[in-house]
Structure formats: C-alpha cells, structure tokens
Design a protein around this motif. Structure first.
Motif, PDB file in Angstrom:
ATOM      1  N   ARG A 144       0.833  -1.209   0.000  1.00  0.00           N
ATOM      2  CA  ARG A 144       0.000   0.000   0.000  1.00  0.00           C
ATOM      3  C   ARG A 144       0.870   1.262   0.000  1.00  0.00           C
ATOM      4  O   ARG A 144       0.564   2.229  -0.680  1.00  0.00           O
ATOM      5  N   ILE A 145       1.943   1.233   0.769  1.00  0.00           N
ATOM      6  CA  ILE A 145       2.844   2.379   0.800  1.00  0.00           C
ATOM      7  C   ILE A 145       3.471   2.591  -0.575  1.00  0.00           C
ATOM      8  O   ILE A 145       3.577   3.727  -1.061  1.00  0.00           O
ATOM      9  N   LEU A 146       3.876   1.507  -1.212  1.00  0.00           N
ATOM     10  CA  LEU A 146       4.447   1.610  -2.556  1.00  0.00           C
ATOM     11  C   LEU A 146       3.423   2.157  -3.538  1.00  0.00           C
ATOM     12  O   LEU A 146       3.737   3.041  -4.355  1.00  0.00           O
ATOM     13  N   LEU A 147       2.198   1.696  -3.480  1.00  0.00           N
ATOM     14  CA  LEU A 147       1.143   2.174  -4.367  1.00  0.00           C
ATOM     15  C   LEU A 147       0.874   3.662  -4.135  1.00  0.00           C
ATOM     16  O   LEU A 147       0.754   4.429  -5.097  1.00  0.00           O
TER      17      LEU A 147
ATOM     18  N   GLY B 127       3.269  10.204  -9.498  1.00  0.00           N
ATOM     19  CA  GLY B 127       2.624  10.398 -10.795  1.00  0.00           C
ATOM     20  C   GLY B 127       1.793  11.663 -10.847  1.00  0.00           C
ATOM     21  O   GLY B 127       1.893  12.463 -11.777  1.00  0.00           O
ATOM     22  N   ILE B 128       0.988  11.877  -9.828  1.00  0.00           N
ATOM     23  CA  ILE B 128       0.149  13.078  -9.795  1.00  0.00           C
ATOM     24  C   ILE B 128       1.019  14.311  -9.603  1.00  0.00           C
ATOM     25  O   ILE B 128       0.838  15.325 -10.271  1.00  0.00           O
ATOM     26  N   GLY B 129       1.968  14.250  -8.700  1.00  0.00           N
ATOM     27  CA  GLY B 129       2.846  15.390  -8.457  1.00  0.00           C
ATOM     28  C   GLY B 129       3.678  15.735  -9.672  1.00  0.00           C
ATOM     29  O   GLY B 129       3.873  16.912 -10.000  1.00  0.00           O
ATOM     30  N   GLY B 130       4.171  14.746 -10.372  1.00  0.00           N
ATOM     31  CA  GLY B 130       4.981  14.995 -11.562  1.00  0.00           C
ATOM     32  C   GLY B 130       4.180  15.612 -12.692  1.00  0.00           C
ATOM     33  O   GLY B 130       4.640  16.533 -13.361  1.00  0.00           O
TER      34      GLY B 130
END
Length: 104
Positions: free
Chosen positions: A11-14, A21-24
């Motif tokens: 879950r932490i990895l996800l 992805g969103i931040g980038g």
C-alpha cells in the motif's frame, strides 16, 4: 504477521507511485502554463529585437522556430540551475551565490 507487513509495504508503494505520478504531472502542466502564458509578448520581443539589430522583421516561420527553441531550452535551464545551485551555495554561501547569479 509477514502477510500484514507485505500488505502495508504494498500500500505504501502504491501510494508513493500515485503521489509521484500526480505530483509529476502537476509540475509538468504548471511549467507548461508558465512558459506558454507570455507567448505573444516573448514573440513580439524577439521580433522587435531582431528588427532593431538587422533592420528587417523576422518572417513568421522563424519567429515560431525561435519560440520553439526557447520553450524547448527552458527545462534545460532549470536542470542546469538545479545542478549548479547546490555547489554554488556550498562554495560561495547562500546569500553570495544568490546575488552572484542574479547579477546584483
């Protein structure tokens, strides 16, 4: 206990992947809007500068080419600035390197 640990790590990895992805994509879109907002002003400035130096205005296709070069080199300037900011701050100190790069 191992299954719970793996589940938490998964879950932490996800969440990390989603945040990156969103931040980038947010940063990419923000940078595009920053450089594209003053498009007409920068193109006019480029044409006026060229005309002041040569006496002739740039053709439309060359103005577009110059604008394309400016937009494509903008991220490289950010990359080199980010790579040089740390060594400059270490070598010259934060306040000295800030004024060194700005030109004051």
């Amino acid at each position: 206990m191992r299954a719970l640990s793996r589940l938490i790590q998964g879950r932490i990895l996800l969440l990390t992947i989603c945040a990156a992805g969103i931040g980038g994509t947010f940063q990419f879109g923000y940078n595009l809007s920053i450089i594209n907002a003053p498009t007409s002003h920068i193109q006019e400035f480029t044409n006026e500068t060229w005309q002041a130096r040569t006496g002739e205005p740039l053709p439309d296709h060359l103005i577009l080419l110059m604008w394309s070069l400016i937009v494509s080199l903008y991220p490289l300037g950010g990359l080199f600035g980010a790579l040089l900011a740390g060594p400059l701050a270490i070598t010259l100190g934060r306040s000295t390197s800030k004024y060194c790069c700005i030109g004051n």
